[in-house]
Design an enzyme around this catalytic site. Structure first.
Site, PDB file in Angstrom:
ATOM      1  N   GLY A  35       7.730  -9.685   3.904  1.00 43.92           N
ATOM      2  CA  GLY A  35       7.509  -8.391   3.267  1.00 43.92           C
ATOM      3  C   GLY A  35       8.787  -7.864   2.634  1.00 43.92           C
ATOM      4  N   ASP A  36       8.620  -6.799   1.819  1.00 44.66           N
ATOM      5  CA  ASP A  36       9.755  -6.101   1.186  1.00 44.66           C
ATOM      6  C   ASP A  36      10.580  -7.002   0.285  1.00 44.66           C
ATOM      7  OD1 ASP A  36       8.921  -3.896   2.676  1.00 44.66           O
ATOM      8  OD2 ASP A  36      10.162  -4.474   4.384  1.00 44.66           O
ATOM      9  N   GLU A  37       9.919  -7.927  -0.371  1.00 39.73           N
ATOM     10  CA  GLU A  37      10.624  -8.851  -1.266  1.00 39.73           C
ATOM     11  C   GLU A  37      10.936  -8.198  -2.619  1.00 39.73           C
ATOM     12  OE1 GLU A  37       7.674  -9.464   0.117  1.00 39.73           O
ATOM     13  OE2 GLU A  37       7.817 -11.241   1.395  1.00 39.73           O
ATOM     14  N   GLY A  40       4.883  -0.584   1.669  1.00 39.31           N
ATOM     15  CA  GLY A  40       5.684   0.408   0.961  1.00 39.31           C
ATOM     16  C   GLY A  40       6.297  -0.316  -0.224  1.00 39.31           C
ATOM     17  N   HIS A  41       5.753  -0.082  -1.405  1.00 41.63           N
ATOM     18  CA  HIS A  41       6.202  -0.797  -2.605  1.00 41.63           C
ATOM     19  C   HIS A  41       6.965   0.180  -3.493  1.00 41.63           C
ATOM     20  CE1 HIS A  41       2.694  -3.869  -2.029  1.00 41.63           C
ATOM     21  NE2 HIS A  41       3.535  -3.831  -1.023  1.00 41.63           N
ATOM     22  N   THR A  42       8.179  -0.196  -3.839  1.00 33.10           N
ATOM     23  CA  THR A  42       9.040   0.736  -4.581  1.00 33.10           C
ATOM     24  C   THR A  42       9.067   0.404  -6.070  1.00 33.10           C
ATOM     25  OG1 THR A  42      10.448   0.643  -2.624  1.00 33.10           O
ATOM     26  CG2 THR A  42      11.360   1.767  -4.536  1.00 33.10           C
ATOM     27  N   THR A  97       8.771   3.158   7.177  1.00 33.77           N
ATOM     28  CA  THR A  97       9.178   3.738   8.468  1.00 33.77           C
ATOM     29  C   THR A  97      10.655   4.111   8.533  1.00 33.77           C
ATOM     30  OG1 THR A  97       9.601   1.509   9.287  1.00 33.77           O
ATOM     31  CG2 THR A  97       7.424   2.423   9.740  1.00 33.77           C
ATOM     32  N   LYS A 105      16.768  -9.427  -5.883  1.00 31.54           N
ATOM     33  CA  LYS A 105      17.956  -8.956  -5.152  1.00 31.54           C
ATOM     34  C   LYS A 105      19.094  -9.981  -5.109  1.00 31.54           C
ATOM     35  CE  LYS A 105      17.115  -5.441  -2.365  1.00 31.54           C
ATOM     36  NZ  LYS A 105      16.620  -4.491  -1.339  1.00 31.54           N
ATOM     37  N   GLY A 159       6.770  -4.414  -5.457  1.00 34.49           N
ATOM     38  CA  GLY A 159       6.451  -3.221  -6.254  1.00 34.49           C
ATOM     39  C   GLY A 159       7.107  -3.273  -7.624  1.00 34.49           C
ATOM     40  N   LYS A 160       8.383  -3.616  -7.650  1.00 37.47           N
ATOM     41  CA  LYS A 160       9.099  -3.698  -8.929  1.00 37.47           C
ATOM     42  C   LYS A 160       8.434  -4.721  -9.852  1.00 37.47           C
ATOM     43  CE  LYS A 160      12.866  -5.627 -11.347  1.00 37.47           C
ATOM     44  NZ  LYS A 160      14.252  -5.815 -11.681  1.00 37.47           N
TER      45      LYS A 160
HETATM   46  P1  GDP Z   1       8.050  -4.491  -1.612  1.00 42.97           P
HETATM   47  O1  GDP Z   1       7.438  -3.957  -0.351  1.00 42.97           O
HETATM   48  O2  GDP Z   1       7.982  -5.962  -1.691  1.00 42.97           O
HETATM   49  O3  GDP Z   1       7.525  -3.817  -2.846  1.00 42.97           O
HETATM   50  O4  GDP Z   1       9.606  -4.132  -1.511  1.00 42.97           O
HETATM   51  P2  GDP Z   1      10.252  -2.719  -1.085  1.00 42.97           P
HETATM   52  O5  GDP Z   1      10.015  -1.731  -2.166  1.00 42.97           O
HETATM   53  O6  GDP Z   1       9.813  -2.341   0.292  1.00 42.97           O
HETATM   54  O7  GDP Z   1      11.780  -3.121  -0.942  1.00 42.97           O
HETATM   55  C1  GDP Z   1      12.488  -3.665  -2.013  1.00 42.97           C
HETATM   56  C2  GDP Z   1      13.681  -2.746  -2.304  1.00 42.97           C
HETATM   57  O8  GDP Z   1      14.592  -3.407  -3.148  1.00 42.97           O
HETATM   58  C3  GDP Z   1      13.302  -1.493  -3.055  1.00 42.97           C
HETATM   59  O9  GDP Z   1      14.193  -0.457  -2.696  1.00 42.97           O
HETATM   60  C4  GDP Z   1      13.492  -1.885  -4.523  1.00 42.97           C
HETATM   61  O10 GDP Z   1      13.726  -0.753  -5.344  1.00 42.97           O
HETATM   62  C5  GDP Z   1      14.703  -2.752  -4.419  1.00 42.97           C
HETATM   63  N1  GDP Z   1      14.797  -3.855  -5.388  1.00 42.97           N
HETATM   64  C6  GDP Z   1      13.813  -4.637  -5.916  1.00 42.97           C
HETATM   65  N2  GDP Z   1      14.342  -5.636  -6.678  1.00 42.97           N
HETATM   66  C7  GDP Z   1      15.677  -5.482  -6.613  1.00 42.97           C
HETATM   67  C8  GDP Z   1      16.786  -6.232  -7.151  1.00 42.97           C
HETATM   68  O11 GDP Z   1      16.634  -7.259  -7.799  1.00 42.97           O
HETATM   69  N3  GDP Z   1      18.043  -5.775  -6.845  1.00 42.97           N
HETATM   70  C9  GDP Z   1      18.253  -4.660  -6.084  1.00 42.97           C
HETATM   71  N4  GDP Z   1      19.503  -4.301  -5.845  1.00 42.97           N
HETATM   72  N5  GDP Z   1      17.236  -3.930  -5.568  1.00 42.97           N
HETATM   73  C10 GDP Z   1      15.976  -4.360  -5.812  1.00 42.97           C
HETATM   74  P1  IMO Z   2       5.297  -4.472   2.231  1.00 44.34           P
HETATM   75  O1  IMO Z   2       3.996  -4.548   1.479  1.00 44.34           O
HETATM   76  C1  IMO Z   2       7.519  -5.366   5.915  1.00 44.34           C
HETATM   77  C2  IMO Z   2       5.148  -5.575   9.622  1.00 44.34           C
HETATM   78  C3  IMO Z   2       5.545  -4.469  10.591  1.00 44.34           C
HETATM   79  C4  IMO Z   2       5.290  -5.160  11.918  1.00 44.34           C
HETATM   80  C5  IMO Z   2       4.048  -6.004  11.608  1.00 44.34           C
HETATM   81  C6  IMO Z   2       2.755  -5.379  12.120  1.00 44.34           C
HETATM   82  O2  IMO Z   2       6.049  -3.216   1.979  1.00 44.34           O
HETATM   83  O3  IMO Z   2       6.105  -5.697   2.052  1.00 44.34           O
HETATM   84  P2  IMO Z   2       1.351  -3.332  11.178  1.00 44.34           P
HETATM   85  O4  IMO Z   2       1.711  -1.881  11.045  1.00 44.34           O
HETATM   86  O5  IMO Z   2       1.020  -4.007   9.915  1.00 44.34           O
HETATM   87  O6  IMO Z   2       0.313  -3.562  12.242  1.00 44.34           O
HETATM   88  O7  IMO Z   2       2.703  -4.023  11.755  1.00 44.34           O
HETATM   89  O8  IMO Z   2       3.984  -6.149  10.206  1.00 44.34           O
HETATM   90  N1  IMO Z   2       4.792  -5.120   8.250  1.00 44.34           N
HETATM   91  C7  IMO Z   2       5.641  -5.120   7.217  1.00 44.34           C
HETATM   92  N2  IMO Z   2       6.946  -5.450   7.139  1.00 44.34           N
HETATM   93  N3  IMO Z   2       6.857  -4.980   4.793  1.00 44.34           N
HETATM   94  C8  IMO Z   2       5.550  -4.673   4.860  1.00 44.34           C
HETATM   95  O9  IMO Z   2       4.827  -4.374   3.766  1.00 44.34           O
HETATM   96  C9  IMO Z   2       4.886  -4.709   6.099  1.00 44.34           C
HETATM   97  N4  IMO Z   2       3.627  -4.464   6.494  1.00 44.34           N
HETATM   98  C10 IMO Z   2       3.581  -4.728   7.813  1.00 44.34           C
HETATM   99  O10 IMO Z   2       6.883  -4.073  10.434  1.00 44.34           O
HETATM  100  O11 IMO Z   2       6.343  -6.057  12.193  1.00 44.34           O
HETATM  101 MG    MG Z   3       7.935  -2.748   1.288  1.00 46.83          MG
END
Ligand code: GDP
Ligand code: IMO
Ligand code: MG
Length: 424
Positions: free
Chosen positions: A12-14, A40-42, A300, A330, A17-18
């Protein structure tokens, strides 16, 4: 025109969203098909940052419609707060947003149950987001769920809610937790219902028609492949199928209609919550990467655990999803490191073992095999051409491409929409 999926290849959080926002520029539809507001997609636009938890990240594009598919679990309170933010930005959601009646509702007792189970697990907690995701999906599977569909008939909704909340209150009582106030919850839900009703429409015919007309559809994956309910080291999972197959059930897309599977790969690893993370790093180095990358949970606020890029795990992600293009995000965060490592395989008790062969106990014990790369000192966030990247950085990218055998679509070097390097 095509139907493409954008999925996270790690924990996750790769940066999905971007990438969704960027690629949605030409999309007619962007569809969420699983998960809920644990995501949570930013999206960063100029000086503004938007966090999408339920509404697909492509909503800012003028001609793009956004669909919350049937496989999603939907917390009405969170949805409405997201709608408020977008409407205050002048976005007319009435013309854009479609919510499938098949989506299941996350109700107040689901959130309380999530919190109660985590507390009861004590040291063995899973580190869920406490958003009620697991309890809502488990109600769906045990025929105890209440769907968005049920909102259309208030009397029957009330009956179902009272029955379910009554049972759940007994469970909460057994945990020694205060039961939910049924009448108060119903009052709030009645108001939320009025706001949501105009958006409810089954999305199958809409998408089927869009496919026939060769319109562009993007499916926005949430979480990451390593959190898949069936393919993760269970129980350290989320409660939905993050593998691309989840979109066939969660959005009703026939499997053969999918064109491209675009995997989003962070140049290193992060994870929020508990569970094995074979390439985890600690101490000053991890802290430095966390701070540079602002690696704190979008949902969170928890600090994310940090690790080296784990290509043994990612190789599995690419294989199970038939990923044909990757976007590396990133990369800018790795500038300034003397040495960068990539995990190319695991060993367990001296023998080679694959990610998919490991349960959580094995994954906790595997020894990553690393390949070491010299780092680069240059800030690459303003670079827009591959040829202008430092040679060490090019090497890092070339190795990933060769190892995975997948084309790199582009590389992201900043959070803003246009901070990308095209790879030709
Ligand atoms: P998602 O859940 O996969 O959409 O990712 P998140 O939004 O939770 O976390 C990615 C974070 O990295 C966010 O704060 C983005 O704004 C930021 N981000 C995305 N791509 C890049 C990048 O290439 N470089 C940097 N520095 N930040 C990035
Ligand atoms: P995005 O879409 C990172 C993780 C939680 C926990 C596990 C189970 O932003 O990449 P849950 O509340 O789903 O029952 O929790 O899954 N988790 C994520 N970690 N990014 C996410 O979403 C996540 N969605 C769930 O932290 O370890
Ligand atoms: Mg996220």
């Amino acid at each position: 025109m095509s139907a493409d999926a954008i999925i996270g290849l790690q924990w996750g959080d790769e940066g999905k969203g971007k990438i969704v926002d960027l690629l949605a520029r030409e999309a007619d539809y962007v569809v969420r098909y699983h998960g809920g507001n644990n995501a949570g997609h930013t999206v960063v636009l100029g000086k503004k940052k938007y966090f999408f938890r339920l509404i697909p990240s492509g909503v800012f594009h003028k001609n793009t419609h956004v669909i919350i598919g049937g496989g999603v679990v939907l917390d009405p309170e969170v949805l409405i707060s997201e709608m408020d933010i977008l409407e205050s930005e002048g976005i007319n959601l009435k013309k854009k947003l479609i919510i499938s009646p098949r989506a299941h509702l996350i109700l107040p007792y689901h959130k309380e149950l999530d919190i109660a189970y985590e507390k009861a697990r004590g040291k063995k907690k899973l580190g869920t987001t406490k958003r009620g995701i697991g309890p809502a999906y488990s109600d769906k599977v045990s025929y105890n769920g209440i769907r968005v569909y049920d909102l259309s008939d208030w009397k029957s909704f009330e009956q179902k809610f009272k029955f379910q909340a009554g049972v759940k209150n007994k469970i909460l009582n057994a945990f020694g937790v205060k039961p939910i106030n049924i009448n108060k919850s119903l009052n709030s839900l009645k108001k939320q219902r009025t706001r949501i009703l105009p958006f409810i429409k089954d999305s199958f015919e809409i998408l089927n028609d869009a496919l026939a007309k060769r319109k562009k559809i993007l499916f926005e994956g949430a979480h990451g492949i390593m959190l898949d309910l069936d393919w993760s080291p269970y129980p350290f999972a989320t409660a939905s199928n993050t593998v691309v197959g989840g979109l066939n059930t969660g959005a009703g897309l026939p499997p053969k209609s999918l064109n491209n599977v675009i995997g989003v790969l962070k140049a290193f690893t992060s994870r929020v919550g508990e569970g094995p993370l074979p390439t985890e790093i600690y101490g000053r180095l991890a802290n430095a990467i966390r701070e540079r990358g602002t690696e704190y949970g979008t949902t969170t606020g928890r600090p994310r655990r940090i690790g080296w890029l784990d290509l043994e795990a990612v190789r599995f992600s690419c294989a199970i999803n038939n990923v044909n293009e990757i976007v590396i995000t990133k990369l800018d965060i790795l500038s300034g490191l003397i040495e960068i490592k990539i995990c190319t395989g695991y060993r367990l008790n001296g023998k080679k073992v694959r990610y998919s062969e490991c349960g959580y106990k094995e994954l906790e014990k595997v020894k990553p095999v690393y390949k070491s790369f010299p780092g680069w000192i240059e800030d690459i966030s303003a670079v827009r051409k591959f040829s202008n990247l430092p040679p060490e950085c090019k090497n890092y990218l070339k190795f990933i491409k060769k190892f995975l055998g997948v084309k790199i679509k582009f590389v992201s070097v900043g959070a803003e929409r246009n901070a990308n390097i095209k790879i030709s």
